[in-house]
Motif scaffolding. Structure first.
Motif, PDB file in Angstrom:
ATOM      1  N   VAL A 293       5.066  44.613  89.196  1.00  0.00           N
ATOM      2  CA  VAL A 293       4.010  44.558  90.140  1.00  0.00           C
ATOM      3  C   VAL A 293       2.708  43.819  89.163  1.00  0.00           C
ATOM      4  N   VAL A 296       3.212  40.309  87.825  1.00  0.00           N
ATOM      5  CA  VAL A 296       3.336  39.321  88.955  1.00  0.00           C
ATOM      6  C   VAL A 296       1.611  39.063  89.421  1.00  0.00           C
ATOM      7  N   MET A 353       6.919  42.472  95.391  1.00  0.00           N
ATOM      8  CA  MET A 353       6.338  41.658  94.501  1.00  0.00           C
ATOM      9  C   MET A 353       5.801  40.245  95.131  1.00  0.00           C
TER      10      MET A 353
END
Length: 468
Positions: A293, A296, A353
């Motif tokens: 996460v 991203v 995500m």
């Protein structure tokens, strides 16, 4: 003799170094936001915390942040941006030590509160300082470095969490914040004060000296003239914020502050490992999944930094909110389906995500940039303080109720609610939020004062050349 190319290189180097050091405020902000997510898995076992007490531990920082933002705005106008950031770094250092050494829950909550005060100050002081020292042409990307630092801080926190995963490791997780606090405090000792704050205090030669490192002689004279002109017609004090001509900017700032939070971003940041555990991951695997996460988040923030001065603020907000709405809808749907620990669990992780990625190109960086651009000079710090208080208060409300809301309506209902609020945010941006790409701070203020449509509709028509 120094060539023009050498001069430009030195100027660019000074601007980027200054902005990078100031952006460490965002790193502190992001680090503490992310580090509690992993630490909480072990803190709740060490102190046998109920869900309600977990919310208290998380939310203590947010209460401190509200206080920090409330006093930070006025202090930024009185003491200066630079001194405030140095003080904030010292407060963060102390708070991190308190958390790392906490023998009991009250001690831990107190440390979280102290760190929160520093974060409240940092969250508005960093973007404010960068926006006032950056040339208009690259102001968007430079201010967005602060948000890139926030996401980097979150990723760093996730890596620290994984490195110290295990019983007792939470103390090292929380105490590690002393390192970025020291770097920020020492770094700001060598940075100049904001030229606009210096002019407001009558220190014109000091301001000219700072501007000379980022502007040509012609640009310096034009900018000094514009700043003095806005000073001549402004009234000092918070009463300016209540005047009708400032109201559109206040509505935009407070509206974005609230909507950024009630669309659920910090429930993901604070409780990501908890969400992953609910999909069938073990504790250490849940912490490792949050690293994905974080990656991203950082990657898409870099995309935003590269685009924000090219495509503008509004397009990024509109695209980001559209993607957030779709991702939250997918996340809500995933929790309705059976067998969450299997394929559907991975659908939930993927949706989460995507949600973070779309937030990172829109509401994440653009909110902090806009509120550093749209307010009058003499109350810019105070105005950002008011807006930042609204942001942290909304953060507190969402974070303090997340686990209780999940218990009441389930995870599907909770994320479905956030999806609906994202649609509301999309409508707000489309109808209310201005485009400020390529415009000087003084030009934005002049349009706001005149009540013209330039600052609060399509401001891209003005050529960047005049703003530089």
């Amino acid at each position: 003799m120094e060539t023009s190319t050498d001069s430009n290189t030195n100027t660019n180097r000074f601007v980027y170094i200054t902005a990078t050091i100031a952006a460490l405020n965002g790193l502190l902000f992001g680090f503490d936001t992310g580090v509690i997510s992993g630490a909480l898995l072990y803190i709740k076992r060490t102190f046998e915390l109920s869900p309600a007490m977990q919310e208290v531990v998380v939310s203590a920082t947010l209460v401190g942040a509200i206080l920090g933002a409330a006093v930070g705005g006025r202090l930024a106008d009185r003491l200066g941006r630079r001194r405030l950031m140095i003080t904030g770094a010292g407060v963060f250092f102390v708070g991190s030590l308190l958390m790392g050494l906490a023998p009991n829950v009250p001690w831990l909550v107190a440390g979280r509160f102290v760190v929160g005060v520093a974060i409240g100050v940092a969250s508005m002081a960093g973007p404010l300082y960068i926006s006032e020292i950056a040339p208009p042409k690259i102001r968007g990307s430079l201010v967005s470095l602060n948000q890139l630092a926030v996401t980097t801080g979150i990723l760093l926190a996730y890596l620290v969490n994984y490195a110290f995963a295990g019983p007792g490791g939470w103390r090292w997780m929380l105490g590690a914040g002393v390192v970025p606090a020291m770097v920020l405090g020492v770094g700001m000792l060598f940075m100049p004060e904001s030229p606009r704050w210096l002019i407001e205090r009558g220190r014109n030669e000091d301001a000219r000296s700072v501007l000379s490192r980022t502007r040509t002689d012609e640009q310096i004279e034009r900018e000094l003239r514009d700043i003095r002109r806005t000073e001549e017609v402004e009234e000092d004090g918070l009463s300016t914020l209540l005047q009708s001509w400032v109201r559109p900017a206040l509505v935009v700032g407070v509206g974005l502050a609230v909507l950024q939070q009630i669309t659920g971003i910090n429930t993901v940041i604070y409780y990501a490992p908890t969400i992953f555990e609910s999909t069938g991951f073990e504790a250490s695997a849940s912490i490792l999944a949050t690293v994905g996460v974080g990656l991203v988040n950082v990657t898409m923030t870099i995309v935003a930094v590269l685009l924000i001065d090219r495509v503008g603020r509004r397009p990024l907000l509109l695209v980001g909110l559209t993607g957030m709405t779709l991702a939250l809808t997918g996340l809500a749907a995933a929790f309705v389906l059976p067998g969450l620990s299997g394929l559907v669990g991975w659908v939930a992780v993927g949706s989460l995500m995507l949600y973070v990625g779309f937030f990172a190109i829109g509401m994440g960086p653009v909110f902090w940039l806009l509120i550093s651009e749209i307010y009058p000079l003499q109350v810019r710090g105070s105005a950002m303080g008011v807006v930042t208080v609204a942001n942290w208060a909304s953060n507190l409300a969402v974070s303090f109720t997340f686990l209780s809301l999940v218990g009441a309506v389930g995870q599907s209902g909770t994320f479905g609610l956030y999806a609906g609020l994202s649609v509301l945010a999309l409508l707000f941006v489309y109808t209310k939020v201005p485009e400020t790409k390529g415009r000087s701070l003084e030009a934005i203020e002049a349009d706001l004062r005149d009540g013209s449509s330039g600052a609060y509709s399509d401001a891209t028509a003005e050529t960047v050349e005049d703003a530089n």
